[in-house]
Enzyme design. Structure first.
Site, PDB file in Angstrom:
ATOM      1  N   CYS A   1      29.777 127.130 137.074  1.00  0.00           N
ATOM      2  CA  CYS A   1      29.087 128.235 137.755  1.00  0.00           C
ATOM      3  C   CYS A   1      29.524 128.334 139.215  1.00  0.00           C
ATOM      4  CB  CYS A   1      27.579 128.014 137.744  1.00  0.00           C
ATOM      5  SG  CYS A   1      26.927 127.398 136.200  1.00  0.00           S
ATOM      6  N   ASP A   2      29.551 127.198 139.895  1.00  0.00           N
ATOM      7  CA  ASP A   2      29.622 127.227 141.352  1.00  0.00           C
ATOM      8  C   ASP A   2      30.944 126.747 141.938  1.00  0.00           C
ATOM      9  OD1 ASP A   2      27.072 128.205 141.329  1.00  0.00           O
ATOM     10  OD2 ASP A   2      26.123 126.261 141.589  1.00  0.00           O
TER      11      ASP A   2
ATOM     12  N   CYS B   1      26.321 122.602 138.465  1.00  0.00           N
ATOM     13  CA  CYS B   1      27.126 123.303 137.461  1.00  0.00           C
ATOM     14  C   CYS B   1      28.508 123.671 138.005  1.00  0.00           C
ATOM     15  CB  CYS B   1      26.389 124.560 137.004  1.00  0.00           C
ATOM     16  SG  CYS B   1      27.270 125.447 135.715  1.00  0.00           S
TER      17      CYS B   1
HETATM   18  P1  FAD Z   1      16.590 127.532 129.816  1.00  0.00           P
HETATM   19  O1  FAD Z   1      17.189 128.495 130.749  1.00  0.00           O
HETATM   20  O2  FAD Z   1      16.410 126.123 130.248  1.00  0.00           O
HETATM   21  O3  FAD Z   1      15.202 128.136 129.348  1.00  0.00           O
HETATM   22  C1  FAD Z   1      14.282 127.416 128.580  1.00  0.00           C
HETATM   23  C2  FAD Z   1      12.882 127.815 128.941  1.00  0.00           C
HETATM   24  O4  FAD Z   1      11.959 127.149 128.080  1.00  0.00           O
HETATM   25  C3  FAD Z   1      12.483 127.402 130.349  1.00  0.00           C
HETATM   26  O5  FAD Z   1      11.764 128.442 130.963  1.00  0.00           O
HETATM   27  C4  FAD Z   1      11.610 126.194 130.135  1.00  0.00           C
HETATM   28  O6  FAD Z   1      10.694 125.984 131.191  1.00  0.00           O
HETATM   29  C5  FAD Z   1      10.907 126.596 128.848  1.00  0.00           C
HETATM   30  N1  FAD Z   1      10.318 125.460 128.153  1.00  0.00           N
HETATM   31  C6  FAD Z   1      10.769 124.182 128.108  1.00  0.00           C
HETATM   32  N2  FAD Z   1       9.959 123.424 127.348  1.00  0.00           N
HETATM   33  C7  FAD Z   1       8.980 124.231 126.922  1.00  0.00           C
HETATM   34  C8  FAD Z   1       7.832 124.040 126.102  1.00  0.00           C
HETATM   35  N3  FAD Z   1       7.549 122.849 125.552  1.00  0.00           N
HETATM   36  N4  FAD Z   1       7.003 125.089 125.860  1.00  0.00           N
HETATM   37  C9  FAD Z   1       7.279 126.308 126.389  1.00  0.00           C
HETATM   38  N5  FAD Z   1       8.369 126.577 127.173  1.00  0.00           N
HETATM   39  C10 FAD Z   1       9.188 125.537 127.429  1.00  0.00           C
HETATM   40  N6  FAD Z   1      24.972 129.292 133.643  1.00  0.00           N
HETATM   41  C11 FAD Z   1      25.870 130.287 133.757  1.00  0.00           C
HETATM   42  O7  FAD Z   1      26.368 130.770 132.748  1.00  0.00           O
HETATM   43  N7  FAD Z   1      26.206 130.789 134.992  1.00  0.00           N
HETATM   44  C12 FAD Z   1      25.675 130.328 136.140  1.00  0.00           C
HETATM   45  O8  FAD Z   1      26.014 130.785 137.236  1.00  0.00           O
HETATM   46  C13 FAD Z   1      24.715 129.269 136.041  1.00  0.00           C
HETATM   47  N8  FAD Z   1      24.173 128.725 137.152  1.00  0.00           N
HETATM   48  C14 FAD Z   1      23.242 127.740 137.023  1.00  0.00           C
HETATM   49  C15 FAD Z   1      22.658 127.228 138.181  1.00  0.00           C
HETATM   50  C16 FAD Z   1      21.680 126.266 138.098  1.00  0.00           C
HETATM   51  C17 FAD Z   1      21.058 125.739 139.362  1.00  0.00           C
HETATM   52  C18 FAD Z   1      21.274 125.774 136.819  1.00  0.00           C
HETATM   53  C19 FAD Z   1      20.183 124.737 136.723  1.00  0.00           C
HETATM   54  C20 FAD Z   1      21.878 126.255 135.668  1.00  0.00           C
HETATM   55  C21 FAD Z   1      22.875 127.236 135.757  1.00  0.00           C
HETATM   56  N9  FAD Z   1      23.509 127.747 134.624  1.00  0.00           N
HETATM   57  C22 FAD Z   1      24.392 128.775 134.747  1.00  0.00           C
HETATM   58  C23 FAD Z   1      23.177 127.252 133.286  1.00  0.00           C
HETATM   59  C24 FAD Z   1      22.222 128.241 132.585  1.00  0.00           C
HETATM   60  O9  FAD Z   1      21.153 128.537 133.446  1.00  0.00           O
HETATM   61  C25 FAD Z   1      21.727 127.647 131.277  1.00  0.00           C
HETATM   62  O10 FAD Z   1      22.831 127.331 130.448  1.00  0.00           O
HETATM   63  C26 FAD Z   1      20.833 128.644 130.543  1.00  0.00           C
HETATM   64  O11 FAD Z   1      19.745 129.042 131.352  1.00  0.00           O
HETATM   65  C27 FAD Z   1      20.304 128.026 129.252  1.00  0.00           C
HETATM   66  O12 FAD Z   1      19.447 128.935 128.642  1.00  0.00           O
HETATM   67  P2  FAD Z   1      18.316 128.461 127.639  1.00  0.00           P
HETATM   68  O13 FAD Z   1      17.540 129.674 127.311  1.00  0.00           O
HETATM   69  O14 FAD Z   1      18.922 127.677 126.546  1.00  0.00           O
HETATM   70  O15 FAD Z   1      17.423 127.411 128.445  1.00  0.00           O
END
Ligand code: FAD
Length: 305
Positions: free
Chosen positions: A133-134, A130
């Protein structure tokens, strides 16, 4: 049945759960782990109003905020299917089914990995996915971006303003990004591009990344470059495989949503990284989680049982 069932307990799902529960309607959040992708990171410095936090602290805060409300948090469950019927929908889980009048999909995404030695070992210690982020962690250092599509070249343009030097490594013989991005890239004197290069390992000193190795696909020769950071930009895969029959997905597998987070099916909403929402970040995902819940509430009051 529930009024609102949120699938996924990352930032988008937690925000959707809190917003739905605040309306006093029967709400559940089901997910395999609270926190989602934030659990995979250490430093988070761009969640506005929280100058600095860590992935595990943020996950704990999401948990605590949901616990403040009357909602059922159902953890360690994976959704495998979503079918309409009766007054609402059935979500099929690893252990049983749940019924709800409205569903919010918030299953997030995962970064496509290179699958080379060193990638897992140095994840968060130089290997990152990202740039937003980093990027600032590598101020004044040399980094590589792997992937020369739009996201890779955008990352290189972004990073070139922050770091000392960027090397873009592309597997194919040419960069696949849009012309306007390539033109902008060509104007920078602190970016090199290496095409036709298959990354073979990310190298380090046991603590942090020190370089990477690649094979020149034309000559077959092995090369190494010195970098402190490697940004892997070879695609973001939405966790929507289980939804292909349920709602419209675009060519990348993202759930197609409108400005109210409505999907192609009335009563099903979606938020965060699993959707067509631009710029996948924690703060944008939380925002769309809130929007999805308000839209779901609007749907429920217009479609009273
Ligand atoms: P997610 O965080 O992906 O959450 C979705 C959840 O649903 C997960 O727990 C997943 O396992 C679960 N899930 C998936 N499929 C199913 C299913 N079929 N049934 C039940 N549960 C399921 N963003 C920032 O703004 N700042 C940062 O510093 C930053 N650093 C990051 C660092 C890393 C290493 C990564 C990978 C991402 C980073 N991001 C950062 C991006 C940020 O984490 C994501 O944009 C954010 O988490 C997205 O949120 P979400 O709830 O849409 O999805």
């Amino acid at each position: 049945p529930y009024d609102v069932l949120v699938v996924g307990a990352g930032p988008a799902g937690a925000a959707a759960g809190v917003y739905a529960a605040r309306k006093g309607i029967r709400t559940a959040v089901v997910g395999d782990r609270v926190g989602g992708q934030v659990l995979d990171t250490d430093t988070i410095d761009n969640l506005v109003s929280v100058p600095h936090t860590t992935g595990s602290e943020l996950a704990a805060s999401l948990n605590a905020h949901m616990a403040d409300y009357e909602l059922d948090l159902i953890e360690h469950q994976h959704a495998t299917g979503l079918t309409p019927g009766g007054d609402g929908f059935t979500v099929h889980l690893t252990d049983g089914n749940l019924r709800s009048r409205a569903v919010i999909l918030a299953t997030g995404a995962r970064w496509r990995h290179l699958g080379v030695p060193g990638e897992e070992e140095y994840r968060t210690r130089g290997v990152t996915y990202c740039p937003h982020c980093d990027g600032p962690l590598f101020r004044g250092k040399r980094v590589a971006v792997i992937g020369g599509g739009n996201s890779g070249v955008e990352a290189a343009l972004d990073l070139a303003g922050v770091v000392e030097h960027v090397t873009v490594i592309e597997f194919l013989d040419e960069l696949k990004a849009d012309e306007v991005l390539l033109t902008a890239l060509g104007k920078l004197d602190n970016v090199d591009v290496i095409t036709g290069a298959a990354t073979t390992s990310i190298d380090g000193d046991g603590t942090t990344v020190t370089g990477l190795s690649y094979t020149d696909r034309t000559s077959g020769q092995e090369h190494s470059i010195d970098v402190s950071g490697v940004f892997v930009q070879i695609g973001l895969l939405p966790n929507t495989e289980w939804l292909s029959e349920a709602v419209e997905l675009n060519g990348r597998g993202e759930v197609v949503i409108d400005e109210r987070c409505r999907t192609s099916v009335p009563g099903i909403f979606a938020a965060g990284d699993c959707t067509t929402q631009a710029y996948k970040q924690i703060i944008t995902s939380m925002g769309s989680g809130a929007t999805a819940s308000l839209a779901a509430f609007d749907h429920l009051i217009r479609n009273q049982a």
